[in-house]
Design a protein around this motif. Structure first.
Motif, PDB file in Angstrom:
ATOM      1  N   PHE A  28       0.828  -1.206   0.000  1.00 49.88           N
ATOM      2  CA  PHE A  28       0.000   0.000   0.000  1.00 49.88           C
ATOM      3  C   PHE A  28       0.865   1.258   0.000  1.00 49.88           C
ATOM      4  CE2 PHE A  28      -4.211  -1.728   1.677  1.00 49.88           C
ATOM      5  CZ  PHE A  28      -4.955  -1.170   0.648  1.00 49.88           C
ATOM      6  N   TYR A  29       2.045   1.156   0.605  1.00 49.81           N
ATOM      7  CA  TYR A  29       2.887   2.328   0.810  1.00 49.81           C
ATOM      8  C   TYR A  29       4.106   2.324  -0.102  1.00 49.81           C
ATOM      9  CZ  TYR A  29       0.262   1.060   4.976  1.00 49.81           C
ATOM     10  OH  TYR A  29      -0.721   0.624   5.817  1.00 49.81           O
ATOM     11  N   ALA A  30       4.003   1.664  -1.239  1.00 51.40           N
ATOM     12  CA  ALA A  30       5.164   1.496  -2.122  1.00 51.40           C
ATOM     13  C   ALA A  30       5.719   2.822  -2.611  1.00 51.40           C
ATOM     14  CB  ALA A  30       4.793   0.608  -3.312  1.00 51.40           C
ATOM     15  N   ALA A  31       4.870   3.840  -2.716  1.00 47.23           N
ATOM     16  CA  ALA A  31       5.359   5.142  -3.166  1.00 47.23           C
ATOM     17  C   ALA A  31       6.344   5.744  -2.165  1.00 47.23           C
ATOM     18  CB  ALA A  31       4.197   6.101  -3.396  1.00 47.23           C
ATOM     19  N   ARG A  32       6.319   5.259  -0.903  1.00 47.03           N
ATOM     20  CA  ARG A  32       7.217   5.785   0.130  1.00 47.03           C
ATOM     21  C   ARG A  32       8.519   4.976   0.229  1.00 47.03           C
ATOM     22  NH1 ARG A  32       2.711   5.581   4.959  1.00 47.03           N
ATOM     23  NH2 ARG A  32       0.915   6.265   3.713  1.00 47.03           N
ATOM     24  N   TRP A  33       8.566   3.814  -0.411  1.00 49.86           N
ATOM     25  CA  TRP A  33       9.772   3.003  -0.335  1.00 49.86           C
ATOM     26  C   TRP A  33      10.965   3.778  -0.917  1.00 49.86           C
ATOM     27  CZ3 TRP A  33       8.164  -2.461  -2.568  1.00 49.86           C
ATOM     28  CH2 TRP A  33       7.122  -2.994  -1.775  1.00 49.86           C
ATOM     29  N   ASP A  34      12.129   3.576  -0.338  1.00 48.51           N
ATOM     30  CA  ASP A  34      13.293   4.289  -0.842  1.00 48.51           C
ATOM     31  C   ASP A  34      14.546   3.434  -0.645  1.00 48.51           C
ATOM     32  OD1 ASP A  34      14.759   6.291  -2.024  1.00 48.51           O
ATOM     33  OD2 ASP A  34      14.288   7.809  -0.519  1.00 48.51           O
ATOM     34  N   VAL A  35      15.595   3.839  -1.329  1.00 50.31           N
ATOM     35  CA  VAL A  35      16.907   3.198  -1.224  1.00 50.31           C
ATOM     36  C   VAL A  35      17.849   4.189  -0.568  1.00 50.31           C
ATOM     37  CG1 VAL A  35      18.809   2.155  -2.491  1.00 50.31           C
ATOM     38  CG2 VAL A  35      16.456   1.826  -3.286  1.00 50.31           C
ATOM     39  N   ALA A  36      18.406   3.819   0.580  1.00 51.38           N
ATOM     40  CA  ALA A  36      19.199   4.762   1.368  1.00 51.38           C
ATOM     41  C   ALA A  36      20.497   5.159   0.692  1.00 51.38           C
ATOM     42  CB  ALA A  36      19.498   4.162   2.744  1.00 51.38           C
ATOM     43  N   ASP A  37      21.093   4.217  -0.071  1.00 50.34           N
ATOM     44  CA  ASP A  37      22.419   4.502  -0.629  1.00 50.34           C
ATOM     45  C   ASP A  37      22.367   4.812  -2.114  1.00 50.34           C
ATOM     46  OD1 ASP A  37      21.699   2.034  -1.498  1.00 50.34           O
ATOM     47  OD2 ASP A  37      23.546   1.011  -0.911  1.00 50.34           O
ATOM     48  N   GLY A  38      21.214   5.314  -2.562  1.00 51.37           N
ATOM     49  CA  GLY A  38      21.130   5.715  -3.969  1.00 51.37           C
ATOM     50  C   GLY A  38      20.880   4.544  -4.885  1.00 51.37           C
ATOM     51  N   PRO A  39      21.481   4.549  -6.087  1.00 53.58           N
ATOM     52  CA  PRO A  39      21.218   3.500  -7.070  1.00 53.58           C
ATOM     53  C   PRO A  39      21.554   2.115  -6.552  1.00 53.58           C
ATOM     54  CG  PRO A  39      22.374   5.350  -8.067  1.00 53.58           C
ATOM     55  CD  PRO A  39      22.365   5.596  -6.589  1.00 53.58           C
ATOM     56  N   ALA A  40      20.868   1.118  -7.095  1.00 51.64           N
ATOM     57  CA  ALA A  40      21.119  -0.269  -6.703  1.00 51.64           C
ATOM     58  C   ALA A  40      22.550  -0.650  -7.030  1.00 51.64           C
ATOM     59  CB  ALA A  40      20.137  -1.193  -7.415  1.00 51.64           C
ATOM     60  N   SER A  41      23.112  -1.511  -6.199  1.00 56.19           N
ATOM     61  CA  SER A  41      24.504  -1.901  -6.386  1.00 56.19           C
ATOM     62  C   SER A  41      24.662  -3.116  -7.274  1.00 56.19           C
ATOM     63  CB  SER A  41      25.142  -2.172  -5.007  1.00 56.19           C
ATOM     64  OG  SER A  41      24.417  -3.206  -4.344  1.00 56.19           O
TER      65      SER A  41
END
Length: 534
Positions: free
Chosen positions: A520-533
């Motif tokens: 439900f809250y996927a719009a709030r999901w985030d990645v703390a260190d920027g782009p995926a590694s």
């Protein structure tokens, strides 16, 4: 050495994930692990929780449920309830648009309700709208129009129920359980055409924070951010929902091939891998009591399973404590009925039905049971603990005089047979709503998910009375009575409430699975260190 061997074996099982496309270096991407692929992604008729998990990202509902079980705006930015408790007036956010740029309007909401309510339309959302005036107990129209739905203006709609109901029930069922569909792409289609409509089966036009890109069968579903989302664009660019069977989930998490699991019942860490996952330095373990339960469906349409004494004997022939102790190691508790302990509606005065093989034999003899009969127990593959529980159930039932043959099937095939009532017993899991009216679809006569074909006038009367009741305290009394009846009549064998065993990469923010669907809250999901590694 044993741990290294286990991890190596798990790693070998994740080879299929290599086929998933890698993100561009500047993108923020979150990869979610799902046990099994969805059959369909229709917002009105997805065939399982796997499908609706993905639907949540693409299509919006009127409201959303917060972790504290209150309701917050979604497409409806506000709403009022009339003094008589029957009419809910929803005011839609005027900025909401479909992914093709068309506005989302009150007519779309009315069209969605009318589509679900139209006889002949293939949908499993009937239970979510059945309280509306002009609809029957299955959510279908009783006439040519739905008296309880009135479009006031392009962004306002009034919905009236047959009788006053508990607002929490209505807001959860209709507010969070109905995904609004685009009238401009589906208007004028017959029920038969709707079942094949590309706008539902290949849902590139929704109103949610992410757009559907592609589904590569049994590999992954790709979603991309919708930049014009009316509540503000999501914080990540893409979500990849990876199909990673239970045996490979732990290795995929530890190796960074997935960032988080989908959650209760559809993507969790197998118990045998839980300690290994908890020790992984890149992961944060997340556990909580589950909203769902595991159970044995009993086909009450079989003549030899109609007698209450036979079903009571079957329940007494399953050793719940043994199941929990041997399989779950403290991560589950025996069930007393279909209401989870995390809800206020569980009857705390009840104890689980005790294991009593001698008593089971007596009940079977009284009922004239043919002890030479062999019952077939259908077991879905893919969930290791569930498959292991089948062998224990078989052994304890045989000690009670019931011969059982196990047949393992893939989930889709098993579900098809269950819905056709082509089975004796079936081992399944169920995740319910917080509101207890979910039993009207699972155990009321004719309920859409009444998998056992169970029918009892006394049970029906209590379910109907509780559904009409506004007072939560009075509803609690009625559902307490219902749970006592369930232990006496045994419409199904309720096994245990498992804890959710989930894990999330420490690089993620606001993306912890929970009892309330975190998608439900996927719009709030985030990645703390920027782009995926990776």
């Amino acid at each position: 050495m044993q741990r290294v061997s286990r991890l190596l074996a798990l790693t070998l099982l994740t080879g299929i994930l290599a086929a998933v496309p890698l993100p561009a270096s500047a993108e923020k991407v979150i990869r979610v692990g799902l046990w099994s692929g969805p059959g369909t992604l229709s917002p009105i008729n997805a065939d399982s929780s796997y499908g609706y998990f993905v639907v949540h990202f693409i299509f919006d509902t009127l409201v959303e449920m917060e972790p504290d079980l209150t309701f917050a705006p979604r497409l409806a930015r506000s709403w009022e309830i009339s003094k008589d408790g029957r009419t809910y007036t929803f005011h839609l956010d005027p900025k909401a648009t479909w992914h093709d740029g068309k506005p989302v309007t009150a007519s779309d909401v009315a069209f969605t309700i009318r589509t679900i309510a139209t006889p002949g339309v293939q949908t499993n959302r009937g239970n979510a709208i059945k309280a509306i005036q002009g609809l029957d107990e299955t959510g279908k129209m009783t006439g040519n129009a739905i008296q309880g739905v009135r479009v006031i203006d392009p962004h306002t709609i009034a919905i009236t129920t047959r009788t006053a109901v508990d607002p929490a029930r209505f807001l959860e069922q209709l507010g969070t359980g109905v995904f609004i569909i685009p009238e401009h792409l589906l208007k004028g289609l017959t029920p038969q055409q709707l079942s094949r409509a590309p706008a539902l089966l290949n849902p590139t036009v929704g109103s949610g924070p992410f757009q559907f890109v592609r589904y590569v069968q049994d590999q992954y579903i790709e979603l991309k951010r919708y930049d014009r989302y009316y509540r503000g664009p999501a914080r990540v660019d893409r979500i990849l929902v990876r199909i990673a069977g239970a045996p490979s989930i732990a290795a995929a998490l530890i190796n960074g091939e997935i960032d988080v699991v989908a959650g209760p019942g559809i993507g969790e860490v197998p118990l045998q891998d839980w300690e290994m996952v908890k020790r992984a330095p890149n992961l944060r373990p997340v556990t909580a009591p589950s909203l769902g339960y595991q159970f044995i469906a009993i086909n009450s349409t079989r003549p030899y399973l109609k007698d209450d004494r036979v079903r009571q004997a079957l329940a007494r022939g399953v050793d719940l404590k043994l199941l929990v102790q041997q399989l779950y190691r403290g991560e589950a508790i025996p069930a007393v009925g279909p209401f989870s302990p995390v809800t206020p509606y569980i009857n705390k005065s009840l104890q689980p039905i005790p294991y009593d093989p001698a008593g089971a034999r007596r009940l079977l003899s009284e009922a004239g049971w043919d002890f030479s009969r062999t019952l077939q127990l259908l077991v879905p593959t893919g969930n290791t603990l569930r498959e292991q529980s089948a062998s224990i159930i078989q052994a304890t039932l045989q000690a009670a005089g019931v011969q059982v043959q196990i047949q393992r099937l893939d989930f889709a095939t098993l579900l098809s047979r269950v819905f056709k009532h082509d089975y004796d017993l079936a081992l399944l899991g169920w995740t319910d709503t917080f509101d207890p009216d979910h039993v009207s679809s699972t155990f009321r006569t004719g309920g859409q998910y009444n998998l056992g074909g169970y029918s009892d006038p006394e049970v029906d009367a209590i379910i109907d009375q509780a559904a009409r009741e506004q007072d939560p305290a009075r509803r609690k009394e009625l559902y307490d009575r219902l749970q006592v009846l369930f232990q006496q009549k045994v419409p199904a064998i309720f096994l245990y409430y498992p804890n959710m065993l989930a894990a999330v990469s420490k690089r993620l923010v606001n993306a912890d699975p929970g009892i309330v669907p975190f998608e439900f809250y996927a719009a709030r999901w985030d990645v703390a260190d920027g782009p995926a590694s990776r």
